[in-house]
Structure formats: structure tokens, C-alpha cells
Design an enzyme around this catalytic site. Structure first.
Site, PDB file in Angstrom:
ATOM      1  N   HIS A 121       0.750  -1.219   0.014  1.00 52.00           N
ATOM      2  CA  HIS A 121       0.096  -0.016  -0.415  1.00 52.00           C
ATOM      3  C   HIS A 121       0.724   0.917  -0.429  1.00 52.00           C
ATOM      4  CE1 HIS A 121      -2.452   3.222   1.460  1.00 52.00           C
ATOM      5  NE2 HIS A 121      -3.716   2.024   1.735  1.00 52.00           N
ATOM      6  N   ASP A 198       2.388  -4.338   7.719  1.00 50.92           N
ATOM      7  CA  ASP A 198       1.094  -3.924   7.330  1.00 50.92           C
ATOM      8  C   ASP A 198       0.268  -4.649   7.687  1.00 50.92           C
ATOM      9  OD1 ASP A 198      -1.182  -2.905   6.972  1.00 50.92           O
ATOM     10  OD2 ASP A 198      -0.172  -2.020   5.234  1.00 50.92           O
ATOM     11  N   GLN A 201      -5.370  -5.104   6.325  1.00 53.43           N
ATOM     12  CA  GLN A 201      -5.734  -5.929   5.715  1.00 53.43           C
ATOM     13  C   GLN A 201      -6.029  -7.573   6.840  1.00 53.43           C
ATOM     14  OE1 GLN A 201      -8.445  -5.216   3.349  1.00 53.43           O
ATOM     15  NE2 GLN A 201      -7.671  -3.048   3.677  1.00 53.43           N
ATOM     16  N   LYS A 224     -10.715  -1.399   9.982  1.00 50.72           N
ATOM     17  CA  LYS A 224     -10.694  -2.215   9.180  1.00 50.72           C
ATOM     18  C   LYS A 224     -11.658  -3.729   9.369  1.00 50.72           C
ATOM     19  CE  LYS A 224      -8.082  -0.582   5.736  1.00 50.72           C
ATOM     20  NZ  LYS A 224      -8.680  -0.075   4.736  1.00 50.72           N
ATOM     21  N   CYS A 362      -5.110   2.128  -3.474  1.00 48.21           N
ATOM     22  CA  CYS A 362      -3.430   3.276  -3.134  1.00 48.21           C
ATOM     23  C   CYS A 362      -2.334   1.568  -3.781  1.00 48.21           C
ATOM     24  CB  CYS A 362      -3.661   3.008  -1.159  1.00 48.21           C
ATOM     25  SG  CYS A 362      -4.756   4.071  -1.381  1.00 48.21           S
TER      26      CYS A 362
END
Length: 405
Positions: A121, A198, A201, A224, A362
Site C-alpha cells: 500500500h 502492515d 488487512q 478494518k 492505493c
């Protein structure tokens, strides 16, 4: 078949009773909020609203207890060593900017290398770029193989260059690809790198364990995970968090201030300047407590069922190019219709009240590698029904016919 009761799960989300005609498949962008989160936010603002840490009055003391209880809730959920390793941010992007700024001003020096992947991202790209050229730090990228997975041979070659930091997504927000994360992190640690994940998700895919995952830092956003927007978490090992230069100054993050110099507070206040998103932290804790009622394995199995049903249905549609893998996928399908702009396909679905996302998600460098101007993304959550997948496939069939005519 999954044993998960999607209908019972869905009943906790008021959106679906107030907007019964919508099919919401934009969950990778943000998820809906259960009653438990909405009630926690409402209760705080109506009956407990006050600032934290500073007040001598009972309302402030109550707000402080709730805020720090939220920190402890998250610490326990991800199995961090202590609450002080949980730093509240405004989201994953803010966490990455703190990491890039903080590491560039302390541990990184000219000639050092930071290694990211082609699946990242923008938050895990631009935050480093903002500082790399200025500080003379080199940014390397793990390429994709022919199957659009990360090239593991190339990764091991790049590790031989001795990166100081390896920063990887857990799940691609653009393709849904689940990385072989632990394997890659262990290789990075063996090469002497600081490891960053990261989890924006990934946090909705599986519950992380910071005592097992070979990550020095882990970042995620509350929205999220069925929590509020504007709240996120930067987890870090204490010894490394203490070495980060704060990106923001002022307020509670200081120990002593004069007009000539300042000294910083201890963790976690050191990295939380200003009035925090108190209600957001409380809401995120409510979301985690809500989610903890359900079996994560059953949820993952059910999301695979949704994914497989959608993939199988797509096979019947002509002219569809699917970029996402069927296997090692966390519930995201990105596709294009040959010769058509992604926005046109998304607009036709919107007319049938199906919420999807179109664009480059993104992840512009990734779509340049895929040689496409963008794609339409369908992302599933456990409150989605199989019947909604079938309705979406029917709507796609109609859209294909309309665009082909």
C-alpha cells in the site's frame, strides 16, 4: 461448508436493517460497525466525555481508566508483552509515518537499506520515500513472480544486501494475497533486519500473536476491524519504540519543557502527542471484545466459502480478467472486464446498489507492474451472505452484456 452462522453475525450490524437493499462488498476499504461499538461511543460521549490523564475531576479519571483499559484490551488481543507497547495512532498510515520518521532520525543512516515489496500500500511506500533521499537511505523492492506472488528467490538475494529494515504487508489490499509472512520475517531477522508488518488487512483475517510472529512492529487500523475510523495501533517492542524519534511534539508526550530544550515522557505517552481519539480507542476495544465472541477459524472458513463461490461464478463470465489468487487469499477479488474502464463496471454495479471499489487501490506501483489502469475490487466480510455473492454475479453478468452491446 462452514459452521459459521453468518445470519446471526449480521444481526449485530444495524446498517443492514436500515439499508436492506445494499450489498456491501467494499470491506477492504472499511467495515461496518456492530451495535456494541456504536453503543460504546454513544455512552462515552453522552455520559463520560472528558479528556484523559490531565484532570483532577472524576470524569477525567473515568475517561483515563476507559482509555487505558482499551490499551490493555488490545495488548491482550494481539498478545503484546505489556500495554505500553500499544501506541494509539489515527490509523495504519500514521503508524508508518511515525516509523519512517522515527527510524530515519535514530537507527538509519546514509547507505542503509529499507526493503519493501511490490504488493505494498502507498502507506508503506511513500512514508519511506519522504525521508530516504534526504537521509541517503536506499529503498529496495521485492519483485513479483509470474504468478503475481512475491519472488522468494529475489527476496533472499535482496536480503544479502543487508537491509536495516524489512517492511511487509500481511495481506495485499489490492489483490488479497496472503504472504508467507512468518517465513519471510524469520529470514529478515536472520539477516539482521528490523521487521515491520502492515496488518491493515491481515488483522481482519487472523488474530496476530506478537509473542510468536517475528515482527518488531505491527500496524493496523480500527475501522478494518469493525471499529471506528480515525483510530489505529502501532505495536512495537519496547526497546525499539524507545528509540523512535517522536513525529509529533507537545502535550502529554513531554516530561519537561523549557525555551531551550525539552525532554520526553516514557512510553506510551512519548509517542502520543496531544489529545488522543479517546472515544475511538474505547470503540476499538468494544469491537475487539465483540469479535472475540466468535470463532476465528470458522470465520476464515466462511470467507473462503464466499471467495470460492465468487471465483467459480466468474468462470462463467466472458472477458473477465482476475488478478487475485484463488488460494492464499484473505477474501479480496480484483478484476477487470476486457476493454472497459473499471469505473464503468463499478458504476453499473452501483446502479444495482452493490458497493465495490474501482481504481488503483492505493497501490499504483503494483498496477503499473500489472500493466493495467486499475481494477474493480470485491472484498468480503463474514456478514455477507452467499445469496449476495449470487446477486453480485447476476449483476456482473448484466453489466458485461450492457458494456458489450
Amino acid at each position: 461448508m462452514s459452521d459459521f452462522d453468518a445470519a446471526a453475525f449480521r444481526q449485530h450490524f444495524p446498517f443492514f436493517s436500515t439499508q436492506p437493499d445494499w450489498i456491501y462488498l467494499d470491506n477492504a476499504a472499511t467495515t461496518h460497525k456492530p451495535f456494541a461499538v456504536l453503543e460504546a461511543l454513544d455512552h462515552f460521549y453522552r455520559q463520560q466525555n472528558s479528556n484523559v490523564h490531565r484532570g483532577a475531576h472524576q470524569l477525567s479519571q473515568t475517561a483515563t481508566i476507559l482509555y487505558e483499559d482499551a490499551r490493555s484490551c488490545i495488548q491482550q488481543y494481539i498478545n503484546a508483552a505489556e500495554p505500553a507497547e500499544i501506541i494509539f495512532t489515527s490509523g495504519t498510515t500514521a503508524a508508518f509515518n511515525q516509523l519512517a520518521f522515527g527510524l530515519m532520525h535514530t537507527l538509519l543512516k546514509a547507505g542503509d537499506r529499507v526493503l519493501i515489496s511490490a504488493l505494498e500500500h502507498h502507506a508503506n511506500i511513500v512514508s519511506w520515500q519522504l525521508h530516504c533521499q534526504r537521509f541517503g537511505v536506499i529503498l529496495d523492492v521485492i519483485p513479483l513472480d509470474e504468478q503475481r506472488h512475491l519472488d522468494q528467490v529475489a527476496y533472499q538475494e535482496l536480503l544479502k544486501l543487508g537491509p536495516k529494515v524489512v517492511s511487509l504487508t500481511q495481506v495485499s489490499n489490492a489483490l488479497g494475497t496472503i504472504l508467507p509472512l512468518q517465513q519471510m520475517l524469520l529470514l529478515a531477522k536472520a539477516a539482521g533486519a528490523i521487521t515491520i508488518v502492515d496488518g491493515a488487512q491481515g488483522i481482519a483475517w487472523e488474530k496476530p500473536d506478537m509473542q510468536q510472529l517475528a515482527a518488531d512492529f505491527y500496524c493496523f487500523s480500527g475501522h478494518k476491524l469493525y471499529g471506528p475510523t480515525g483510530i489505529g495501533v502501532l505495536y512495537g517492542k519496547r526497546t525499539l519504540l524507545e528509540q523512535l524519534t517522536p513525529i509529533f511534539g507537545g502535550g502529554e508526550m513531554i516530561d519537561h519543557v523549557s525555551f531551550t530544550s525539552s525532554s520526553f515522557n516514557s512510553l506510551p505517552a512519548r509517542l502520543e502527542a496531544g489529545t488522543p481519539h479517546i472515544a475511538g480507542a474505547i470503540g476499538l476495544a468494544a469491537a475487539i471484545r465483540f469479535l472475540s465472541q466468535f470463532d476465528v477459524t470458522q470465520i476464515k472458513s466462511y470467507k473462503r466459502l464466499l471467495l470460492n463461490t465468487f471465483h467459480n461464478g466468474l468462470q462463467r463470465l466472458p472477458g473477465i480478467t482476475v488478478f487475485s489468487p484463488l488460494h492464499d487469499n484473505a477474501g479480496i477479488v480484483t478484476l477487470n472486464l476486457q476493454g472497459e474502464h473499471p469505473a464503468d463496471l463499478a458504476a453499473l454495479l452501483n446502479e444495482q446498489q452493490i458497493a465495490v471499489r474501482a481504481g488503483k487501490h492505493c497501490a499504483m506501483p503494483l498496477f503499473e507492474l500489472l500493466a493495467t489502469a486499475g481494477a474493480v475490487r470485491f472484498s468480503f466480510a463474514p456478514y455477507n451472505h452467499i445469496s449476495e455473492v449470487e446477486q453480485c454475479l447476476n449483476a456482473l453478468t448484466q453489466a458485461v452484456e450492457i458494456l458489450a452491446s
